[in-house]
Write an enzyme that holds these catalytic residues in place. Structure first.
Site, PDB file in Angstrom:
ATOM      1  N   HIS A 120     -11.129  -2.244  -7.248  1.00 42.29           N
ATOM      2  CA  HIS A 120     -12.308  -3.094  -7.145  1.00 42.29           C
ATOM      3  C   HIS A 120     -11.931  -4.535  -7.476  1.00 42.29           C
ATOM      4  O   HIS A 120     -10.924  -4.784  -8.135  1.00 42.29           O
ATOM      5  CB  HIS A 120     -13.404  -2.609  -8.100  1.00 42.29           C
ATOM      6  CG  HIS A 120     -13.964  -1.285  -7.715  1.00 42.29           C
ATOM      7  ND1 HIS A 120     -13.396  -0.089  -8.127  1.00 42.29           N
ATOM      8  CD2 HIS A 120     -15.007  -0.953  -6.930  1.00 42.29           C
ATOM      9  CE1 HIS A 120     -14.084   0.912  -7.617  1.00 42.29           C
ATOM     10  NE2 HIS A 120     -15.077   0.422  -6.890  1.00 42.29           N
ATOM     11  N   CYS A 163       0.866  -1.181   0.000  1.00 41.13           N
ATOM     12  CA  CYS A 163       0.000   0.000   0.000  1.00 41.13           C
ATOM     13  C   CYS A 163       0.905   1.235   0.000  1.00 41.13           C
ATOM     14  O   CYS A 163       1.783   1.369   0.856  1.00 41.13           O
ATOM     15  CB  CYS A 163      -0.897  -0.015   1.230  1.00 41.13           C
ATOM     16  SG  CYS A 163      -1.905   1.485   1.409  1.00 41.13           S
ATOM     17  N   HIS A 220      -8.663   3.339  -0.393  1.00 40.46           N
ATOM     18  CA  HIS A 220      -9.250   2.764  -1.603  1.00 40.46           C
ATOM     19  C   HIS A 220      -8.120   2.306  -2.519  1.00 40.46           C
ATOM     20  O   HIS A 220      -7.212   3.072  -2.836  1.00 40.46           O
ATOM     21  CB  HIS A 220     -10.099   3.830  -2.305  1.00 40.46           C
ATOM     22  CG  HIS A 220     -10.541   3.451  -3.672  1.00 40.46           C
ATOM     23  ND1 HIS A 220     -11.600   2.598  -3.902  1.00 40.46           N
ATOM     24  CD2 HIS A 220     -10.074   3.804  -4.890  1.00 40.46           C
ATOM     25  CE1 HIS A 220     -11.760   2.447  -5.208  1.00 40.46           C
ATOM     26  NE2 HIS A 220     -10.842   3.173  -5.829  1.00 40.46           N
ATOM     27  N   CYS A 223      -7.379  -1.144   1.628  1.00 39.21           N
ATOM     28  CA  CYS A 223      -6.223  -1.645   2.359  1.00 39.21           C
ATOM     29  C   CYS A 223      -6.699  -2.164   3.713  1.00 39.21           C
ATOM     30  O   CYS A 223      -7.471  -1.492   4.412  1.00 39.21           O
ATOM     31  CB  CYS A 223      -5.197  -0.533   2.556  1.00 39.21           C
ATOM     32  SG  CYS A 223      -3.812  -1.023   3.616  1.00 39.21           S
ATOM     33  N   ARG A 257     -10.500 -11.006 -10.109  1.00 35.46           N
ATOM     34  CA  ARG A 257      -9.632 -10.004 -10.734  1.00 35.46           C
ATOM     35  C   ARG A 257      -9.623  -8.781  -9.825  1.00 35.46           C
ATOM     36  O   ARG A 257     -10.572  -8.016  -9.771  1.00 35.46           O
ATOM     37  CB  ARG A 257     -10.131  -9.613 -12.127  1.00 35.46           C
ATOM     38  CG  ARG A 257      -9.323  -8.472 -12.756  1.00 35.46           C
ATOM     39  CD  ARG A 257      -9.692  -8.221 -14.211  1.00 35.46           C
ATOM     40  NE  ARG A 257     -11.100  -8.040 -14.426  1.00 35.46           N
ATOM     41  CZ  ARG A 257     -11.733  -6.851 -14.503  1.00 35.46           C
ATOM     42  NH1 ARG A 257     -11.044  -5.727 -14.383  1.00 35.46           N
ATOM     43  NH2 ARG A 257     -13.038  -6.793 -14.705  1.00 35.46           N
ATOM     44  N   CYS A 311      -5.073   0.500   6.525  1.00 32.00           N
ATOM     45  CA  CYS A 311      -5.399   1.936   6.625  1.00 32.00           C
ATOM     46  C   CYS A 311      -6.726   2.324   5.967  1.00 32.00           C
ATOM     47  O   CYS A 311      -7.078   3.490   5.960  1.00 32.00           O
ATOM     48  CB  CYS A 311      -4.265   2.780   6.052  1.00 32.00           C
ATOM     49  SG  CYS A 311      -4.082   2.682   4.256  1.00 32.00           S
ATOM     50  N   CYS A 350      -7.954  -4.613 -19.088  1.00 25.05           N
ATOM     51  CA  CYS A 350      -8.866  -3.693 -18.395  1.00 25.05           C
ATOM     52  C   CYS A 350      -8.270  -2.304 -18.204  1.00 25.05           C
ATOM     53  O   CYS A 350      -8.998  -1.353 -17.949  1.00 25.05           O
ATOM     54  CB  CYS A 350      -9.305  -4.283 -17.057  1.00 25.05           C
ATOM     55  SG  CYS A 350      -8.018  -4.324 -15.793  1.00 25.05           S
ATOM     56  N   ASP A 394     -14.211 -12.241 -12.725  1.00 22.75           N
ATOM     57  CA  ASP A 394     -13.846 -12.676 -14.079  1.00 22.75           C
ATOM     58  C   ASP A 394     -12.330 -12.900 -14.226  1.00 22.75           C
ATOM     59  O   ASP A 394     -11.771 -12.742 -15.293  1.00 22.75           O
ATOM     60  CB  ASP A 394     -14.336 -11.670 -15.122  1.00 22.75           C
ATOM     61  CG  ASP A 394     -13.740 -10.278 -14.932  1.00 22.75           C
ATOM     62  OD1 ASP A 394     -12.974 -10.054 -13.967  1.00 22.75           O
ATOM     63  OD2 ASP A 394     -14.043  -9.396 -15.757  1.00 22.75           O
ATOM     64  N   CYS A 428       0.276   3.275   3.525  1.00 23.61           N
ATOM     65  CA  CYS A 428       0.746   2.819   4.844  1.00 23.61           C
ATOM     66  C   CYS A 428       1.820   1.742   4.819  1.00 23.61           C
ATOM     67  O   CYS A 428       2.362   1.397   5.860  1.00 23.61           O
ATOM     68  CB  CYS A 428      -0.440   2.328   5.675  1.00 23.61           C
ATOM     69  SG  CYS A 428      -1.096   0.728   5.133  1.00 23.61           S
ATOM     70  N   CYS A 435      -8.598  -5.447  -9.530  1.00 21.84           N
ATOM     71  CA  CYS A 435      -8.245  -4.385 -10.472  1.00 21.84           C
ATOM     72  C   CYS A 435      -7.815  -3.165  -9.644  1.00 21.84           C
ATOM     73  O   CYS A 435      -8.661  -2.481  -9.066  1.00 21.84           O
ATOM     74  CB  CYS A 435      -9.480  -4.108 -11.323  1.00 21.84           C
ATOM     75  SG  CYS A 435      -9.231  -3.013 -12.690  1.00 21.84           S
TER      76      CYS A 435
END
Length: 171
Positions: free
Chosen positions: A144, A86, A141, A135, A156, A138, A104, A148, A89, A158
């Site tokens: 997602h 991450c 974001h 995470c 997956r 912490c 993607c 698939d 953090c 992503c």
């Protein structure tokens, strides 16, 4: 025509500038007192505190849930052995052997490094129903997860490159 003295001065000035820049960027990174590759404690840090610590681009994606533009992230077509952490953090998230090629536009993995490396939250933004990946340390974001992906998990993950830090190694 440049003389040897002017070339030497130019080289010295560039070294001084880039050395100062490197020192400043290292100093900036070290300003984050919460960053650790080994700590496992859950962090409860306010967004106002994160905003003081993180670079604006990272803050926008990691703390406000934005998404980096597809096909632009530094790890999208990146294929080296190591571990992804991450960027907020330092929590270990993924190993390179779980990364796979996808079209993607973001780096994708089929599983996290360990079960509690990430958390999940329902995301209904943009008139869609998705599963947001955060995470596990912490709550930043990361991206997602979708159903698939390849075997063995069919998932997956992503991820936004900006939210990842890569450390090379034998993984």
């Amino acid at each position: 025509m440049k003389t040897l003295a002017s070339k030497t001065i130019s080289t010295f000035c560039m070294a001084l500038f880039f050395g100062t820049y490197h020192a400043q960027s290292t100093l900036f990174k070290n300003k984050n007192p919460y960053y650790s590759h080994t700590a496992e404690n859950t962090l409860k840090v306010s967004n106002s505190e994160w905003k003081k610590i993180l670079k604006p681009e990272l803050y926008q994606v990691a703390r406000e849930g934005a998404t980096e533009t597809a096909f632009t992230g530094k790890y999208y077509e990146f294929d080296e052995k190591g571990t992804y952490y991450c960027a907020v953090c330092g929590n270990p998230l993924f190993i390179s052997t779980s990364k796979f090629a996808t079209t993607c536009g973001w780096p994708s993995f089929y599983q996290p490094i360990r079960k509690n490396s990430v958390k999940y939250r329902k995301d209904t933004s943009y008139h869609m129903e998705r599963t947001e990946v955060l995470c596990g340390r912490c709550d930043s974001h990361l991206g997602h997860v979708f159903d698939d992906g390849p075997k063995p998990t069919g998932k997956r993950f992503c991820m936004n490159s900006i939210c990842l830090e890569f450390i090379p190694g034998k993984k």
